[in-house]
Design a protein around this motif. Sequence first.
Motif, short mmCIF file in Angstrom:
data_model
loop_
_atom_site.label_atom_id
_atom_site.label_comp_id
_atom_site.label_asym_id
_atom_site.label_seq_id
_atom_site.Cartn_x
_atom_site.Cartn_y
_atom_site.Cartn_z
N ARG A 31 -1.51 -5.09 18.02
CA ARG A 31 -0.82 -4.83 19.30
C ARG A 31 -1.83 -4.48 20.39
NH1 ARG A 31 2.80 -1.95 16.20
NH2 ARG A 31 1.96 0.05 16.85
N GLU A 32 -2.76 -3.59 20.06
CA GLU A 32 -3.75 -3.15 21.05
C GLU A 32 -4.55 -4.32 21.60
OE1 GLU A 32 -5.26 0.34 21.95
OE2 GLU A 32 -3.07 0.41 21.93
N LEU A 33 -4.90 -5.24 20.72
CA LEU A 33 -5.75 -6.36 21.13
C LEU A 33 -4.95 -7.57 21.58
CD1 LEU A 33 -8.61 -6.23 18.46
CD2 LEU A 33 -8.55 -5.21 20.73
N GLY A 34 -3.63 -7.43 21.58
CA GLY A 34 -2.79 -8.54 22.03
C GLY A 34 -2.91 -9.78 21.16
N MET A 35 -3.06 -9.57 19.85
CA MET A 35 -3.15 -10.73 18.95
C MET A 35 -1.77 -11.19 18.55
SD MET A 35 -6.41 -9.46 16.70
CE MET A 35 -6.23 -10.70 15.42
N LYS A 36 -1.70 -12.46 18.07
CA LYS A 36 -0.38 -13.06 17.82
C LYS A 36 0.15 -12.73 16.43
CE LYS A 36 -2.17 -17.29 15.82
NZ LYS A 36 -2.03 -18.70 15.57
N GLN A 37 -0.73 -12.35 15.51
CA GLN A 37 -0.30 -12.27 14.11
C GLN A 37 0.60 -11.07 13.82
OE1 GLN A 37 -3.50 -12.80 15.01
NE2 GLN A 37 -4.09 -14.73 14.05
N PRO A 38 1.78 -11.29 13.30
CA PRO A 38 2.54 -10.17 12.76
C PRO A 38 1.89 -9.72 11.45
CG PRO A 38 3.69 -12.22 12.31
CD PRO A 38 2.48 -12.58 13.13
N VAL A 39 2.03 -8.43 11.14
CA VAL A 39 1.49 -7.93 9.87
C VAL A 39 2.63 -7.84 8.87
CG1 VAL A 39 0.26 -6.06 8.73
CG2 VAL A 39 -0.26 -6.63 11.11
N LEU A 40 2.43 -8.43 7.70
CA LEU A 40 3.47 -8.44 6.67
C LEU A 40 2.91 -7.90 5.36
CD1 LEU A 40 4.76 -12.11 7.14
CD2 LEU A 40 5.85 -10.02 7.99
N ALA A 81 -11.55 -9.21 14.11
CA ALA A 81 -12.33 -10.38 14.53
C ALA A 81 -12.31 -11.43 13.42
CB ALA A 81 -13.77 -9.96 14.84
N HIS A 82 -12.40 -10.97 12.18
CA HIS A 82 -12.33 -11.92 11.06
C HIS A 82 -10.93 -12.52 10.93
CE1 HIS A 82 -16.31 -10.84 10.08
NE2 HIS A 82 -16.06 -9.74 9.41
N VAL A 83 -9.93 -11.71 11.20
CA VAL A 83 -8.55 -12.22 11.15
C VAL A 83 -8.37 -13.32 12.19
CG1 VAL A 83 -6.13 -11.63 11.57
CG2 VAL A 83 -7.59 -10.05 10.28
N ARG A 84 -8.84 -13.01 13.40
CA ARG A 84 -8.68 -13.95 14.51
C ARG A 84 -9.36 -15.28 14.19
NH1 ARG A 84 -10.41 -11.00 18.82
NH2 ARG A 84 -8.39 -10.47 19.72
N ALA A 85 -10.53 -15.19 13.55
CA ALA A 85 -11.30 -16.40 13.26
C ALA A 85 -10.54 -17.37 12.34
CB ALA A 85 -12.64 -16.03 12.65
N THR A 86 -9.62 -16.84 11.54
CA THR A 86 -8.87 -17.73 10.63
C THR A 86 -7.81 -18.52 11.38
OG1 THR A 86 -7.11 -16.15 10.11
CG2 THR A 86 -9.10 -16.05 8.74
N GLY A 87 -7.36 -17.99 12.51
CA GLY A 87 -6.28 -18.64 13.25
C GLY A 87 -4.96 -18.66 12.50
N GLY A 91 0.18 -17.67 -3.33
CA GLY A 91 0.02 -19.08 -3.70
C GLY A 91 1.27 -19.70 -4.31
N LYS A 92 2.17 -18.86 -4.83
CA LYS A 92 3.38 -19.38 -5.46
C LYS A 92 4.47 -19.70 -4.45
CE LYS A 92 2.42 -19.44 -9.84
NZ LYS A 92 2.40 -20.71 -10.55
N ILE A 93 4.26 -19.27 -3.21
CA ILE A 93 5.31 -19.51 -2.21
C ILE A 93 5.13 -20.91 -1.64
CG2 ILE A 93 6.36 -18.69 -0.06
CD1 ILE A 93 4.91 -16.00 -0.58
N PRO A 94 6.14 -21.76 -1.78
CA PRO A 94 5.99 -23.13 -1.27
C PRO A 94 5.77 -23.10 0.24
CG PRO A 94 8.09 -22.85 -2.47
CD PRO A 94 7.46 -21.51 -2.37
N GLY A 95 4.85 -23.90 0.70
CA GLY A 95 4.66 -24.05 2.14
C GLY A 95 3.64 -23.10 2.75
N VAL A 96 3.27 -22.06 2.04
CA VAL A 96 2.33 -21.09 2.61
C VAL A 96 0.90 -21.56 2.39
CG1 VAL A 96 1.35 -18.77 2.38
CG2 VAL A 96 3.82 -19.08 2.49
N GLU A 97 0.11 -21.52 3.46
CA GLU A 97 -1.30 -21.84 3.35
C GLU A 97 -2.10 -20.55 3.50
OE1 GLU A 97 -4.86 -23.76 6.05
OE2 GLU A 97 -2.80 -23.81 6.77
N LEU A 98 -2.93 -20.24 2.51
CA LEU A 98 -3.74 -19.03 2.57
C LEU A 98 -5.11 -19.37 3.14
CD1 LEU A 98 -4.32 -16.06 1.92
CD2 LEU A 98 -4.97 -16.77 -0.39
N ARG A 99 -5.44 -18.73 4.26
CA ARG A 99 -6.76 -18.94 4.86
C ARG A 99 -7.58 -17.67 4.67
NH1 ARG A 99 -5.22 -21.49 10.73
NH2 ARG A 99 -3.95 -23.22 9.98
N GLU A 100 -8.62 -17.75 3.86
CA GLU A 100 -9.41 -16.55 3.57
C GLU A 100 -10.20 -16.12 4.80
OE1 GLU A 100 -9.32 -14.68 1.04
OE2 GLU A 100 -8.34 -15.90 -0.51
N MET A 101 -10.21 -14.82 5.04
CA MET A 101 -11.04 -14.27 6.11
C MET A 101 -12.35 -13.78 5.52
SD MET A 101 -9.57 -10.46 6.87
CE MET A 101 -7.81 -10.55 6.53
#
Lengths: 475, 433
Positions: free
Chosen positions: B412-421, B386-392, B346-356
């Motif tokens: 990677r297996e599911l071909g999702m776009k999100q990088p993990v950080l 599936a919950h991750v995907r739902a957040t977009g 929350g302290k990082i400017p510009g980041v929007e946290l979408r709860e899964m």
Amino acid sequence: MLTKAAIDRLRQKVGTGNVYHEREDLLVYGYDGTPETAGIPDVAVFPQDGEGLKAALAFCRDEGLSLTPRGAGTGISGGSIPVRGGMVLGLTRMNRIIEIDEENLTATVEAGVITVDLFNAVASRGLFYPPDPGSQNVSTLGGNIAENAGGLRGLKYGVTRNYVMALSGLLIDGTEFFTGGKCVKDVAGYSLRDLLVGSEGTLGIITEATVRLITPPQDKRTFLAYFRDIRTAGEAVSRIIAGRIIPATLEIMDKMTINCVEDYAAIGLPRQMEALLLIEVDGHPAVVAEEADGVRRILQEVKADEVRLAANAAEAARLAAARRTALSAVARVSPTTIIEDATVPRSCLAETFAEIERLKEKYKVRVATYGHAGDGNLHPTAATDERNREEIANVHAFFSELYDKVLSLGGTVSGEHGIGTAKKAYLLRQLGAGGVAVMRRIKDAFDPAGCLNPGKIFLDAPAPPSTVHPGGKDV
Amino acid sequence: MSEPSPAGNFRPADSPSYESILQCMRCGFCLAVCPTYALTNRERSSPRGRAALARAVAEGRLEFTPAVGEEAYFCLDCKACTTACPAGVRVGTIMEFCRSQEQGFRPPSLPAGALRDFILKRMLPSPALMEGSLLPLRLYQRLGVQWAVRRFGINRFLPGALAKMEGILPALEKPLRLELPEVIPAQGKKRGRVAFFLGCAMSLVFPEVSRQTARILSQQGFEVVTPREVKCCGAPHLAEGDRDTARRLALTNLDLFLGLEADAIVTDCAGCGCALKEYEELLEGHADHGRLGRFRAKVRDVSEFLAGAGIRTEELRPVPMSVTYHEPCHLVHGQGLSGPPRHLIGKIPGVELREMKESNWCCGMAGSFALKEREASRKLLERKLAHVRATGADALVTANPGCHLQLAWGVRELGMKQPVLHVVELFGRALPA
């Protein structure tokens, strides 16, 4: 003793993964949330559909087994404990929400649907299923109906019974029954539905239910009131009711409960106070405003020591969730918690609290008291240790004398938990031999051989000693 | 009822205390949060069921049967039940003891036993041996191999587990342990001195993450001391039921870190943090009580430490993206830390946290569970994703190397776009260059 061939036959009909008879499985289907007692079934079966269920029942008849239905095993009067062995019939795998009927405002569910799942499913359609027992995140609708479970919203919205419209299921002899329907009015014959609600799995096996839904309240307001004397809290409750205000929730917690719950939930409850009331008024915004004013005025009149308003819905939900943990949180103090379910007319609350205090002193027992004060439904809970037989005897003497008082006030030995194995003697005291005999005749009409959930409700016909498994012992 | 002997049918060494088991009053609240119960709907695979089995063993009503051992290992030790339990029962911990018991009752046969011993007693305790190993297989994977070899025989096991192992492991880089300066000075006004507990998995598999941790701590005004003599925290040993080696490692780390005279001992690995915070219990009777208390009082997860110290935000640059946060079990349930990582985000400017949904449910990694119970692990992972995907959300943030590996593999297996950080990687992007 079941043969391997018999188990194999059962597995073929119900599915291999739905039948358990290994010792480790049987051990964990012998208990529920009730202290001091457990059994060991011969087999545990979890049918996934009606066919499997019928096959399980036929198996019981062929093998001469008694049968104990089980939901999530969260009951606290022993209703799902297989005290005579036999089959435990788990209904958790029949858990489909079959229909949400938005025209008739009903939902039809299989018995194994979890209470909160139904709540959420109907909430997403803008509807409301109010019964909310403490174990709602785990408990099943079938179990709720069998025990006629209550909850925090009972005062205004009633208990499970008030929402059951139709039931279907099987009698132990295989007879299928269907009772009730979606009609708002229905006086066709005896209301078997009402007989089955709260029958603790002793009359029939409920497999499907249609429940009534209502529209959710538009607004709500939640108060916390703290008291330095628990009797003042009792007086506040009586005066709120007498003041014609019916909150959705009117809960009480005494000092010991406050401290146990605070140890777990850490939400800033006042540890030094003798009692708190959790009060929620809900409904149309104008009514909520008016009732909130009324509640506040009464709290001032009785001189509550502090009154707080929950900042928002999330805080109100946290408070209710914390209250739901009371029974288990008391177990932080001591390994065995024996909970009672004493319920009195609401005008008698202050007197009942005084009696609880007197008896705590007399029997030197540690008792946390909390409950649905607005319903007059208290849960004095003894923190004890089942290994200490002397203390356990004192605890039971405490409750016995408390029930004398409760019954003399026109109260009942169980407001919402049921009789099960835990309160058979108290039931006899409340109803007398005649009252129990009538119930017995009803039981015999449904289950003449006494094979369905034996050892519950009725004090007569004691089990042969060789099959009784008290205190967590087994065969 | 006669008083049961202290350990009943448990072996006396490293048995769970009877009191800790008796604490369960069987309300069943844990059933709603237990991933293995959600998978099986079988009571013995629930916390309440596991506690009941342990109680039956302690009361002499049940031998320590293979099924009890199986349940001890099928337990994810995600500790969600601990969070949910109003009575304060810690079934995960009871199951750790039961894993020890299983090792005692049924020691693994050769060569699986020799491999296990080598990994737990030789390789893990020695960073140099581990780092020097040529095999591209690390801790979790190795433990998975030995388990499966023991249980199923090598031929039946290898193809599936190896496939997952190869899939899950990123390219290994040079271990950070030897790269990171032992002392990094504080930037700006100095606020204190912290000892950085650099975990094995972080150093070997995610060196970039821990580089960010050190960089952030320094940028936030803390001198960072990273001792090269650090040993494995002992978490894998506890998880696998080798409490002896865990104690040995813990004693070494205790001396090493207390000797650094730091204000805090900080880690960016939720698993390490959880283990370090349990040293007090693990070493009870093996080390001085006061020293254990001092050590415990200093241990902090990096987000816990920064949130507690107060984050300097003046120099932070915007990171315009949406993220969702997966809570590592060892952070949310093991250490009760749910707010601090979100605070950091929350302290990082510009980041929007979408709860899964179910952000605090296990991802299915759970140490070597992902390799031993691949089918169950995959189901848990799919539920999570599936919950991750739902957040977009643009990215999936977490704070533990085990989750990180599993989630990155699943994405990677599911071909999702999100990088993990890791949360510190995200925060690192906001630091001035």
